[in-house]
Design a protein around this motif. Structure first.
Motif, mmCIF file in Angstrom:
data_model
loop_
_atom_site.group_PDB
_atom_site.id
_atom_site.type_symbol
_atom_site.label_atom_id
_atom_site.label_comp_id
_atom_site.label_asym_id
_atom_site.label_seq_id
_atom_site.Cartn_x
_atom_site.Cartn_y
_atom_site.Cartn_z
ATOM 1 N N ALA A 1 0.735 -1.203 0.034
ATOM 2 C CA ALA A 1 -0.115 -0.018 0.080
ATOM 3 C C ALA A 1 0.946 1.387 0.185
ATOM 4 C CB ALA A 1 -1.001 0.039 1.210
ATOM 5 N N ASP A 2 2.035 1.241 0.703
ATOM 6 C CA ASP A 2 2.941 2.430 0.622
ATOM 7 C C ASP A 2 3.303 2.382 -0.556
ATOM 8 O OD1 ASP A 2 2.678 3.203 3.629
ATOM 9 O OD2 ASP A 2 4.190 1.675 3.844
ATOM 10 N N ALA A 3 3.839 1.331 -1.316
ATOM 11 C CA ALA A 3 4.312 1.526 -2.651
ATOM 12 C C ALA A 3 3.114 2.178 -3.645
ATOM 13 C CB ALA A 3 4.722 0.183 -3.213
ATOM 14 N N VAL A 4 1.852 1.839 -3.528
ATOM 15 C CA VAL A 4 0.862 2.465 -4.317
ATOM 16 C C VAL A 4 0.769 3.865 -4.017
ATOM 17 C CG1 VAL A 4 -1.615 2.490 -4.624
ATOM 18 C CG2 VAL A 4 -0.468 0.329 -4.514
ATOM 19 N N ILE A 5 0.846 4.226 -2.898
ATOM 20 C CA ILE A 5 0.684 5.779 -2.419
ATOM 21 C C ILE A 5 1.882 6.531 -3.004
ATOM 22 C CG2 ILE A 5 0.901 7.275 -0.356
ATOM 23 C CD1 ILE A 5 -0.448 4.808 1.292
ATOM 24 N N ALA A 6 3.112 5.962 -2.974
ATOM 25 C CA ALA A 6 4.364 6.493 -3.323
ATOM 26 C C ALA A 6 4.319 6.746 -4.977
ATOM 27 C CB ALA A 6 5.475 5.819 -3.179
ATOM 28 N N ALA A 7 3.683 5.541 -5.842
ATOM 29 C CA ALA A 7 3.377 6.011 -7.041
ATOM 30 C C ALA A 7 2.560 6.816 -7.428
ATOM 31 C CB ALA A 7 3.068 4.401 -7.686
ATOM 32 N N ARG A 8 1.186 6.848 -6.811
ATOM 33 C CA ARG A 8 0.275 7.768 -7.042
ATOM 34 C C ARG A 8 0.740 9.262 -6.691
ATOM 35 N NH1 ARG A 8 -4.890 7.709 -3.649
ATOM 36 N NH2 ARG A 8 -5.320 9.422 -5.136
ATOM 37 N N PHE A 9 1.599 9.554 -5.752
ATOM 38 C CA PHE A 9 2.187 10.929 -5.437
ATOM 39 C C PHE A 9 2.885 11.197 -6.687
ATOM 40 C CE2 PHE A 9 5.662 13.657 -3.771
ATOM 41 C CZ PHE A 9 5.004 14.376 -3.353
ATOM 42 N N ARG A 10 3.562 10.497 -7.247
ATOM 43 C CA ARG A 10 4.406 10.863 -8.579
ATOM 44 C C ARG A 10 3.609 10.742 -9.845
ATOM 45 N NH1 ARG A 10 7.295 8.682 -4.631
ATOM 46 N NH2 ARG A 10 9.113 9.489 -3.963
ATOM 47 N N SER A 11 2.427 10.598 -9.764
ATOM 48 C CA SER A 11 1.429 10.355 -10.933
ATOM 49 C C SER A 11 1.837 9.219 -11.968
ATOM 50 C CB SER A 11 1.062 11.578 -11.713
ATOM 51 O OG SER A 11 0.849 12.492 -10.887
ATOM 52 N N LEU A 12 2.303 8.081 -11.370
ATOM 53 C CA LEU A 12 3.082 6.976 -12.380
ATOM 54 C C LEU A 12 1.823 6.034 -12.186
ATOM 55 C CD1 LEU A 12 6.274 6.517 -10.389
ATOM 56 C CD2 LEU A 12 6.136 7.303 -12.702
ATOM 57 N N PRO A 13 1.470 5.522 -13.511
ATOM 58 C CA PRO A 13 0.513 4.518 -13.729
ATOM 59 C C PRO A 13 0.837 3.014 -12.973
ATOM 60 C CG PRO A 13 2.132 4.376 -15.836
ATOM 61 C CD PRO A 13 2.312 5.832 -14.725
ATOM 62 N N ILE A 14 -0.087 2.651 -12.445
ATOM 63 C CA ILE A 14 0.007 1.326 -11.451
ATOM 64 C C ILE A 14 -0.530 0.115 -11.947
ATOM 65 C CG2 ILE A 14 -0.016 0.545 -9.083
ATOM 66 C CD1 ILE A 14 -0.126 3.524 -8.280
#
Length: 498
Positions: free
Chosen positions: A323-336
């Motif tokens: 979940a932390d990784a998802v949050i970090a990727a979202r913060f950078r607007s990266l597709p997941i």
């Protein structure tokens, strides 16, 4: 009480004698060092909401430390989020009714007894603080900031001193970087640094042939006092990471306090270990990879798209680290692209956390449930498993209907938990509650005596505390430290000064 330990005596084989060797310099090892340095807890006489506990505490003779009392008697009938009774006792004294949302003052006060100091050494791979020094500093702790503190220094008071008077609210969480600094400062402010040997790796812990280690008369080089040296049972060997110089300690007691994050769990699939630059297993490396994607540093390299962020990052796992990784990727607007084996209904551990305090984790759980409808750059693949990772950034994934799909990704983050590294122990020791399975801090902790924390299935003189003994939250660590210190103290009282 006289201190009957031998202060750093070197034996004929070149090994240094210590009463206790603690392996691991995280909060577990720090808490135990504080107690072994002669800092003991006392009941302050205040009334606890649990009337029976108050009665038991008040029944002790005046001036008797918790260390000197019957821990089985004091901790009877207590319930909470730990399976270790002494951990529950210390937590309910430190944070009365904390699980009910109350903030009541501690019922403990701490007194320093130099004469009760036990000679010991704390060995760790990095700076004091253990794995907290290696975590991503931007992540917030799951526990409240006040629950991360160790005895003698309130976390919020330390935080205010560090941040020009700014104090967090009781119900706020701290950043990992703040907690890491707190533990490092704690060791120095509490005069424990002399007991710490940092930047060292333990390679071997083995019981000695006791026929070679009979009690002998030894002179303390600092005081000139002659002691009867207690029988040494364990040999601990390792080396310094900076210069590879080996060390060797002989001790009566060895304490396992290494925590749970030494070795990340692997999927065990083809290609997982063949691409270490973009197939990652920890959050700190992952955040650095995310930043490179955003900055475009990966563009133009073989197998990497020239346009940054056009391929998704693949996150594997359904726990809080994922979940932390998802949050970090979202913060950078990266597709997941998020792959997890369970259904979205089971989701992350966030479902057990209050939504008002942990909104970011509940947001991830919502995204996992709706497959990404609430966030267009996120796609969830529930009940899926990764089969293979290719060098050309393609992964094969199989779904619940056995359909295999292929996805091109930029980075793979495999965050499916971790386990302790106990390879320094003698082969054949089965220390877990389930002896046939490897030790896992959540599903198969080391089996310990609940009131002394001695390892049940090891030769005499071995102890475990913290995550290794099933206490995965800092607020419960003091219990194991108290249990070990109490048992060692009661044994030392049988030794006499010549």
């Amino acid at each position: 009480m006289r201190n009957c330990s031998v202060q750093g005596v070197t034996n004929v084989d070149g090994a240094v004698y210590k009463e206790v060797v603690i392996i691991g310099n995280g909060p577990s090892g720090i808490a135990l060092s504080y107690l072994l340095a002669g800092n003991w807890p006392y009941y302050n006489g205040a009334v606890h909401p649990d009337e029976m506990l108050t009665t038991r505490l008040a029944s002790a003779p005046p001036g008797r430390s918790i260390i000197q009392q019957d821990l089985r008697f004091l901790s009877q009938g207590l319930e909470g989020r730990s399976n270790n009774p002494v951990s529950l006792l210390m937590d309910t004294l430190n944070h009365p009714c904390a699980d009910l949302g109350l903030e009541l003052p501690s019922l403990l006060e701490w007194h320093h007894h130099p004469e009760c100091q036990v000679d010991h050494i704390v060995i760790g791979k990095g700076p004091p603080g253990g794995s907290w020094q290696a975590m991503d500093g931007n992540v917030l702790t799951i526990s409240l900031g006040s629950w991360m503190e160790l005895p003698g220094i309130e976390f919020r008071a330390w935080e205010a001193a560090e941040n020009a008077g700014v104090i967090s609210y009781r119900d706020s969480r701290a950043s990992v970087s703040s907690v890491a600094r707190y533990y490092y400062d704690y060791v120095h402010k509490q005069s424990l640094a002399r007991f710490f040997q940092s930047g060292c790796v333990v390679t071997s812990v083995r019981p000695l042939d006791t026929s070679r280690s009979q009690n002998t008369e030894t002179i303390d080089p600092e005081t000139g006092v002659q002691y009867s040296e207690p029988q040494a049972l364990w040999q601990v060997e390792g080396f310094d990471l900076s210069d590879s110089i080996p060390f060797c300690y002989i001790c009566r007691k060895v304490v396992l306090a290494t925590g749970s994050t030494d070795v990340p769990n692997r999927l065990g699939i083809p290609g997982e270990l063949a691409n270490p630059t973009w197939v990652l297993h920890d959050l700190r490396s992952l955040e650095a990879a995310f930043d490179r994607l955003v900055d475009g540093e990966e563009g133009g390299r073989e197998g990497v798209p020239t346009e940054p962020c056009c391929d998704p990052v693949l996150i594997v796992g359904a726990g809080l680290s994922a979940a932390d990784a998802v949050i970090a990727a979202r913060f950078r607007s990266l597709p997941i692209l998020h792959v997890f084996r369970k259904t979205a209904a089971l989701g992350t551990g966030s479902t057990q956390l209050p939504e008002n305090m942990y909104p970011e984790y509940h947001k991830v759980h919502q995204m996992m449930g709706d497959g990404g409808a609430s966030y267009p750059c996120y796609r969830a693949l529930a009940e899926h498993t990764v089969l293979e990772i290719s060098s050309d950034h393609k992964v094969r994934v199989i779904g619940p209907d056995n359909t295999v799909s292929v996805h091109r990704v930029s980075v793979v983050a495999i965050l499916i938990g971790s386990r302790p590294d106990l390879n320094f122990l003698p082969p054949g020791l089965s220390l877990g509650v389930k002896p046939s399975e490897p030790v896992d801090c959540r599903s198969n902790p080391i089996a310990v005596d609940p009131y002394t924390h001695r390892v049940v299935k090891a030769p005499p003189g071995m102890y475990a505390l913290g995550p290794l003994a099933g206490d995965n939250f800092v607020r419960f660590l003091q219990g194991g430290a108290v249990a070990i210190t109490s048992h060692i103290n009661k044994e030392l009282r049988h030794y006499t000064v010549l």
